[in-house]
Structures are given as structure tokens and as C-alpha cells.
Design an enzyme around this catalytic site. Structure first.
Site, short mmCIF file in Angstrom:
data_model
loop_
_atom_site.label_atom_id
_atom_site.label_comp_id
_atom_site.label_asym_id
_atom_site.label_seq_id
_atom_site.Cartn_x
_atom_site.Cartn_y
_atom_site.Cartn_z
N LYS A 190 52.35 37.68 -13.48
CA LYS A 190 52.17 36.33 -14.03
C LYS A 190 50.75 36.31 -14.60
CE LYS A 190 53.74 32.06 -14.53
NZ LYS A 190 54.88 31.69 -15.39
N ASP A 247 59.18 40.16 -3.09
CA ASP A 247 60.04 39.54 -2.08
C ASP A 247 61.10 38.67 -2.76
OD1 ASP A 247 60.87 38.64 0.51
OD2 ASP A 247 59.82 36.76 0.10
C1 IPM Z 1 61.59 40.59 3.59
C2 IPM Z 1 61.38 39.34 4.40
C3 IPM Z 1 59.96 39.31 4.93
C4 IPM Z 1 59.02 39.22 3.74
C5 IPM Z 1 59.64 38.15 5.91
C6 IPM Z 1 60.64 38.06 7.02
C7 IPM Z 1 58.25 38.27 6.44
O1 IPM Z 1 61.69 38.21 3.67
O2 IPM Z 1 61.45 41.69 4.14
O3 IPM Z 1 61.91 40.48 2.41
O4 IPM Z 1 58.73 38.13 3.25
O5 IPM Z 1 58.59 40.28 3.29
MN MN Z 2 62.52 38.66 1.71
#
Ligand code: IPM
Ligand code: MN
Ligand code: NAD
Length: 353
Positions: A190, A247
Site C-alpha cells: 500500500k 494474513d
Molecule cells: C493466521 C492467524 C493468526 C495470524 C492469528 C491467530 C494470530 O490468523 O495464522 O493466519 O493473524 O497470523
Molecule cells: Mn489468519
């Protein structure tokens, strides 16, 4: 003899991990490698049993993990534990302390699997997301002021280091360069808004890119990335991105490859022990119901064997998953909709191995 730490965790974690282990066993019997597993019961139940105030993952265990060849994790997250306690206390602690700086997330649609994207098939949906895994908005730098008052201030800073960005970008370039069928590396950022943080990403991407003249370079802002992933997923070969964007876009990626039940990941430290897990969470509402799909955990087990150098075993697992999915016997990848239970899907795949 490989030594593998197994952390089944919470919710559906133990059930799907069982099926992953079943398939590792079948592959080991077939190809003849030796391994032993060490089980760790870290998770919500143990944390609650210890009075909900201990350390969900003691440092002593972390030092044991450093002597392992790999870690296989189910999922963490418990409805009776405040959000963040186990996620930070176990999962992020593992990623940060063991410096698992790459989160490798293949988005691959197997033949026979339903994708909600009309007119797209397995030849279109096959790319890898390289997610930075130790910095960005996950670094945990920040704080609050006047909490609970109308004047409350909450700050959570995004941390990007040249070293952290460069090692991630370089990993993605190497992955693309060494691949036979992936030619293009897309930086998802971004940079139009994050003019400090993602300017660092852009400059690093361009500078490191000079060492990789044969890798085609591309750029996509994260908002547009989500659009292209739906509209033209075939444009992507490898995407490199920061922790938070990685994520988010990989849950979208999971959906276009058939759902959370099939998406796997590797948390990689190329110089030390690495950890493999499905990308889904503990889905507590399906706990102990034999309804969760174990394929993501089985795929993660395959990624782990591949990483350990057991290429033949990994290929056996991948082929067995592909055959199981192409058979049409698994009706749907959603929880409770597979037409068979968690354990039966594991038996089916292990049998094919
Ligand atoms: C993932 C999960 C984790 C993240 C969480 C549970 C901390 O969503 O492994 O994608 O945000 O990385
Ligand atoms: Mn995740
Ligand atoms: P989730 O991934 O646990 O579940 C969301 C939905 O995805 C489920 O309701 C289910 O419909 C589907 N799903 C997930 N796994 C599935 C499987 N194996 N088979 C079929 N369908 C599946 O996400 P959430 O509900 O946002 O989070 C639940 C808990 O898990 C939270 O505590 C969260 O923090 C945690 N979490 C942990 C991890 C991890 O350990 N790596 C990852 C994501 C979320």
C-alpha cells in the site's frame, strides 16, 4: 531420525492433527524414513487448568523446540480465554522467538474442488503467497493512554526493518527463480498511502530485484490485489507481502481454493527449525464433532516433509490428496458437509498413500 514437536492446540486442532500424523505415518512406511514425535498440550484447556494466569508457552518448551527438526501445529484459540492471550502467547511467540520469518501459503485449487469463481479452474488458481512473519503490524509495539475514558488513545505501530523486509523479499525472489513454472513475483503493498513503511518495501523489492533479472516483477496495491485474486487469479505466480496483508489475502486465497478446510502453511526459518500448520483456526463450534476437514492439516504435513527433504513422501501425500479430491467421494470441503467424518477423510487419504 526426525524429531517432530506436535502441538495439537485447541478446538478442532487435535482432530485435524491426528489425521495429519496418520498420513505422515503412511508416507513413512511407504518411503522408509524414521521419525519420532513429541506431544505438547499447550492451549486453552491447559491454560485454564493452570488458573488462567500462567505462561501459555513456557520458555523451556521453546528451547526444546530449537532442537527439533520441525514443529506440527493444529490451531490455538479458546472461547473461554480472552482473545489474543493464546494467539500471542503461543502462536505469535513461536513465530517471533524462533524467528520463523517466512509464512509460506500456497493457494492451489485441486481438480474436482469447487471454487466460487466462475470460469476459473486449477490451471488459473495456483500461486504462492510469501508473507513476512515477524514484523509489520504484528510486532506488538504501541500502547494505550487514558484507557476506558473518553480521551482514550490507542496506538499500535507497524515495524518494518530493512533486514526483515530484505530477507523476506529475497526469499520470494529465490523461490520464483528456482521454480520451473513460476516466472513472476508481485509485490503486494500500500505504497500509495504507507509512504514510509511501504516505500521501504518498494525500494528493497527493486534493489534486490536487480540481482534477479530473469524474474518478472509486478506491483499491486493490496486493495487491488483482492480484486485481481477474484477476477484474474491466473495473473499471480508468487506474491510477496507484509505480515498483516498476508494474513488477510490468504483467507481470501483459501476461499478461492476451496475453503479453510484445505489451506496450509509453513512458518519457515530457512536456517533453523520451521513450523507447519493449517491456516484455519480452532473453529471451536466444531470441536470433538468429527466434522472438521483435515485436508489443510494433511497438506501442512506434506509441506513439512517436503521441507525436511522427504520429497518422495511429500509427493505421495500431495498425490493422495489430489486423488481423493478428484474421486468425488468428498462431497464438499466445508465442516460437516464432507459426506464423511474428519477421521474417515484421514483414513481415505492415508489409504491412497
Ligand atoms: C493466521 C492467524 C493468526 C495470524 C492469528 C491467530 C494470530 O490468523 O495464522 O493466519 O493473524 O497470523
Ligand atoms: Mn489468519
Ligand atoms: P477459524 O478458522 O477457526 O474458523 C472460521 C470458520 O472457518 C469456521 O467456522 C468454519 O466454518 C471454517 N473452518 C475452519 N477450519 C475448518 C476446517 N478444518 N474444516 C472446515 N471448515 C473449517 O477462524 P475464527 O472463527 O476466526 O477463529 C477461531 C479461533 O481460532 C480464534 O480464537 C482465533 O484467534 C483462532 N485462530 C487461530 C489460528 C491458528 O492457530 N493458526 C488461525 C486463525 C484463527
Amino acid at each position: 531420525m526426525y524429531k517432530i514437536a506436535v502441538l495439537p492446540g485447541d478446538g478442532i486442532g487435535p482432530e485435524v492433527v491426528n489425521e495429519g500424523l496418520k498420513c505422515i505415518k503412511a508416507a513413512a512406511e511407504k518411503t522408509g524414513f524414521d521419525y519420532e514425535t513429541v506431544n505438547y498440550d499447550f492451549g486453552g484447556d491447559r491454560y485454564i487448568a493452570e488458573g488462567s494466569k500462567g505462561d501459555p508457552l513456557p520458555d523451556s518448551a521453546l528451547s526444546e523446540f530449537k532442537d527439533m527438526d520441525a514443529i506440527f501445529l493444529g490451531a490455538v484459540g479458546h472461547p473461554d480465554v480472552a482473545p489474543g492471550v493464546l494467539e500471542h502467547g503461543i502462536l505469535l511467540k513461536l513465530r517471533f522467538t524462533l524467528d520463523l520469518y517466512i509464512n509460506l501459503r500456497p493457494i492451489k485449487l485441486y481438480p474436482g474442488v469447487y471454487t466460487p469463481i466462475r470460469d476459473k479452474g486449477p490451471e488459473d488458481i495456483d500461486f504462492i503467497v510469501v508473507r513476512e512473519n515477524t514484523e509489520g503490524l504484528y510486532a506488538g509495539v504501541g500502547g494505550t493512554l487514558k484507557k476506558g475514558t473518553p480521551d482514550e488513545v490507542a496506538m499500535q505501530e507497524m515495524v518494518n526493518t530493512r533486514k526483515g523486509v530484505e530477507r523476506c523479499v529475497r526469499y520470494a525472489y529465490e523461490l520464483t527463480k528456482n521454480s520451473t513454472d513460476r516466472k513472476k513475483l508481485t509485490l503486494c503493498d500500500k505504497a500509495n498511502v504507507l509512504t514510509f513503511a511501504h516505500d521501504l518495501w518498494r525500494r528493497t523489492f527493486n534493489e534486490v530485484g536487480e540481482e534477479y533479472p530473469n524474474v518478472e516483477k509486478d506491483y499491486a496495491f493490496v486493495d487491488a490485489t483482492t480484486m485481481w485474486m477474484v477476477k484474474n487469479p491466473e495473473w499471480f505466480d508468487v506474491i510477496v507481502t507484509c505480515n498483516m496483508f498476508g494474513d488477510i489475502i490468504t483467507d481470501l486465497g483459501a476461499m478461492i481454493q476451496g475453503g479453510m478446510g484445505i489451506a496450509a502453511s509453513g512458518n519457515i526459518n530457512p536456517e533453523s527449525v520451521s513450523m507447519f500448520e493449517p491456516i484455519h483456526g480452532s473453529a471451536p463450534k466444531y470441536r470433538d464433532m468429527n466434522k472438521a476437514n483435515p485436508l489443510a492439516a494433511i497438506c501442512a504435513a506434506g509441506m513439512m516433509l517436503d521441507h525436511l527433504g522427504e520429497k518422495e513422501a511429500a509427493k505421495l501425500i500431495d498425490n493422495a490428496i489430489a486423488t481423493a479430491l478428484a474421486s468425488g467421494k468428498i462431497k464438499d470441503l466445508g465442516a460437516g458437509r464432507m459426506g464423511m467424518g474428519t477421521a474417515e477423510v484421514g483414513d481415505f487419504v492415508a489409504g491412497l498413500i
